[in-house]
Design a protein around this motif. Structure first.
Motif, short mmCIF file in Angstrom:
data_model
loop_
_atom_site.label_atom_id
_atom_site.label_comp_id
_atom_site.label_asym_id
_atom_site.label_seq_id
_atom_site.Cartn_x
_atom_site.Cartn_y
_atom_site.Cartn_z
N SER A 61 25.21 -28.58 22.29
CA SER A 61 26.17 -28.93 23.35
C SER A 61 26.03 -27.96 24.51
N LEU A 62 25.93 -26.67 24.17
CA LEU A 62 25.78 -25.66 25.22
C LEU A 62 24.43 -25.82 25.93
N GLU A 63 23.42 -26.16 25.15
CA GLU A 63 22.09 -26.34 25.75
C GLU A 63 22.07 -27.52 26.72
N VAL A 64 22.80 -28.59 26.36
CA VAL A 64 22.84 -29.74 27.28
C VAL A 64 23.48 -29.33 28.60
N LEU A 65 24.56 -28.56 28.50
CA LEU A 65 25.20 -28.07 29.73
C LEU A 65 24.18 -27.27 30.57
N ALA A 66 23.47 -26.38 29.90
CA ALA A 66 22.47 -25.56 30.61
C ALA A 66 21.37 -26.46 31.20
N GLN A 67 21.05 -27.54 30.51
CA GLN A 67 20.00 -28.44 31.02
C GLN A 67 20.47 -29.23 32.23
N TYR A 68 21.74 -29.57 32.25
CA TYR A 68 22.28 -30.22 33.46
C TYR A 68 22.06 -29.29 34.66
N ILE A 69 22.49 -28.05 34.48
CA ILE A 69 22.43 -27.10 35.60
C ILE A 69 20.96 -26.82 35.96
N GLU A 76 29.06 -25.80 41.38
CA GLU A 76 30.03 -25.65 42.48
C GLU A 76 30.40 -27.00 43.08
N LYS A 77 29.51 -27.97 42.96
CA LYS A 77 29.75 -29.27 43.59
C LYS A 77 30.31 -30.30 42.63
N ASN A 78 30.13 -30.08 41.33
CA ASN A 78 30.46 -31.11 40.34
C ASN A 78 31.39 -30.55 39.27
N THR A 79 32.04 -31.46 38.55
CA THR A 79 32.85 -31.03 37.43
C THR A 79 32.03 -31.22 36.15
N LEU A 80 31.71 -30.10 35.50
CA LEU A 80 30.90 -30.14 34.28
C LEU A 80 31.77 -29.69 33.11
N PHE A 81 31.84 -30.49 32.07
CA PHE A 81 32.76 -30.13 30.97
C PHE A 81 32.39 -30.82 29.67
N PHE A 82 32.99 -30.31 28.60
CA PHE A 82 32.82 -30.93 27.28
C PHE A 82 33.93 -31.94 27.05
N GLN A 83 33.56 -33.09 26.57
CA GLN A 83 34.52 -34.17 26.35
C GLN A 83 35.65 -33.74 25.40
N SER A 84 35.30 -32.98 24.35
CA SER A 84 36.31 -32.60 23.36
C SER A 84 37.35 -31.63 23.93
N HIS A 85 37.06 -31.06 25.11
CA HIS A 85 38.03 -30.14 25.72
C HIS A 85 39.14 -30.87 26.49
N VAL A 86 38.97 -32.16 26.67
CA VAL A 86 39.98 -32.93 27.41
C VAL A 86 40.51 -34.02 26.48
N SER A 87 41.67 -33.75 25.90
CA SER A 87 42.14 -34.63 24.81
C SER A 87 42.50 -36.03 25.31
N ALA A 88 42.66 -36.18 26.62
CA ALA A 88 42.99 -37.51 27.16
C ALA A 88 41.93 -38.56 26.82
N HIS A 89 40.67 -38.12 26.60
CA HIS A 89 39.61 -39.09 26.27
C HIS A 89 39.95 -39.82 24.96
N ALA A 90 40.30 -39.03 23.95
CA ALA A 90 40.60 -39.64 22.64
C ALA A 90 41.90 -40.45 22.72
N LYS A 297 25.38 -16.59 28.69
CA LYS A 297 26.39 -17.47 28.08
C LYS A 297 27.76 -17.32 28.75
N ASP A 298 28.04 -16.11 29.26
CA ASP A 298 29.34 -15.91 29.92
C ASP A 298 29.47 -16.82 31.13
N TYR A 299 28.37 -16.94 31.85
CA TYR A 299 28.36 -17.81 33.03
C TYR A 299 28.61 -19.26 32.61
N LEU A 300 27.94 -19.68 31.56
CA LEU A 300 28.11 -21.07 31.09
C LEU A 300 29.56 -21.30 30.65
#
Ligand code: AQP
Length: 331
Positions: A61-69, A76-90, A297-300
């Motif tokens: 999951s962390l690697e995918v985030l790093a691969q996006y970037i 700075e231009k986009n909202t990048l996040f993990f789906q499980s961190h936003v409970s509204a999805h479920a 990793k701190d940056y991510l």
């Protein structure tokens, strides 16, 4: 409040992203980031529809985030996040489940394919995940969803559910449009060019990973299935070569015609050697940047924490509206 139109899309961390994910989706996202307000998610809730090793899922999951970037998506231009961190999805998925028809979900191609493959692993999540995907999109009132060709049917479902909800409870969701690039929106397997390149495929020679060492990429291209016709031609009768030409064109920017005439009268050997170079060179900046990012990793963590906050704000606004419309007592 931004006047820009909204985009939502994501990759599920079921495996390492492939060249198919990159060319069919991520590369397009980069091109859209200036014009749109973009929510690019790592859809980890979707990943557990097939069994995952927890520590691998976390790492990937962390690697995918790093691969996006690393691919050029600017935090700075986009909202990048993990789906499980936003409970509204479920939560929204549940509400949408309750207006979804079993018959329609049973006709989803990906469900049918996966259920035919792994009978003993079948779970209800595999059946309902297109509804979760609809929730992902509708929460952000997305105008546009840039995906590969394989996701068209799921997008249709998201549109159907938005319309159904709006008709039943009054206007609530924007009905999203699909954005599929006109060319190369379905990259096929290198060993089986009749089915799409997939990150969870069994044969590692069938896919090129966005992040792997260059020698491995070169070896896989050398082994890619071709045919006995011997012409570098973009033709349905030569699905292997057609797919390799597509990859060549998408990464080099050269047109099909230019590539065909460049290799006229030459065998597949030279074409494959050059293609290897095009792929290795094309992915070089992504691979280099990825290696750097994984050292920080701190940056991510900062990126995904901030991303979740921004996403949550927007998602909760939609969810509150939905809860009110279906008749739940406000908190
Ligand atoms: N072969 C492909 N060609 C073009 N686009 C592709 N996409 C996937 N494969 C290709 C696009 O990549 C985005 C993210 O896909 P996903 O991770 O959500 O799931 P998927 O479509 O099921 O991709 P995979 O790689 O095949 O995953 P597994 O093997 O786990 O099922 C989407 O926009 C998709 O269209």
């Amino acid at each position: 409040m931004s006047e820009k139109k909204v985009i939502f899309s994501g990759v599920k961390p079921t495996g390492e992203p492939t060249l198919g994910n990159y060319l069919g989706a991520i590369k397009n996202w980069v091109a859209l980031q200036d014009e749109y307000e973009c929510y690019y998610c790592i859809v980890d809730l979707h990943a557990i529809t097939v069994p995952q090793e927890p520590k691998d899922l976390r790492r990937r999951s962390l690697e995918v985030l790093a691969q996006y970037i690393a691919s050029g998506i600017e935090p700075e231009k986009n909202t990048l996040f993990f789906q499980s961190h936003v409970s509204a999805h479920a939560e929204l998925a549940w509400v949408l489940d309750c207006i979804s028809y079993m018959g329609q979900l049973g006709r989803m191609t990906q469900y049918k394919e996966k259920s035919q493959k792994g009978e003993e692993n079948l779970n209800a999540g595999l059946f309902t995940y297109p509804v979760l995907m609809a929730a992902d999109i509708l929460l952000y009132q997305a105008d546009l969803v840039p995906v590969g060709d394989d996701q068209k049917q799921h997008l249709e479902l998201a549109r159907d559910l938005a319309i159904r909800f709006n008709n039943r409870y009054s206007e609530t969701f924007k009905v999203p449009d699909i954005y599929v690039s006109k060319f190369g929106s379905r990259i096929m397997g290198l060993q089986n060019p009749l089915s799409k390149m997939s990150k969870s495929g069994d044969d590692e020679n069938d896919y090129i990973l966005l992040i792997e060492d260059n020698d491995t990429t070169v070896r896989k291209i050398k082994r890619a299935v071709t045919d006995s016709i011997g012409l570098v031609k973009y033709s349905d009768e030569q699905p292997g070569i057609k797919n390799l030409i597509t990859i060549y064109s998408k990464l080099s920017g050269e047109s099909i015609e230019e590539i065909e005439s460049k290799y006229e009268g030459q065998g597949y050997g030279k074409f494959k050697t050059d293609l290897s170079e095009v792929v290795v060179e094309g992915l070089k900046p992504v691979r280099e940047k990825f290696a750097d990012l994984m050292k920080n990793k701190d940056y991510l963590e900062k990126i995904y924490t901030e991303g979740a906050k921004q996403a949550e704000y927007v998602a909760n606004k939609t969810l509150r509206k939905v809860y009110k419309k279906v008749g739940f007592i406000p908190r």
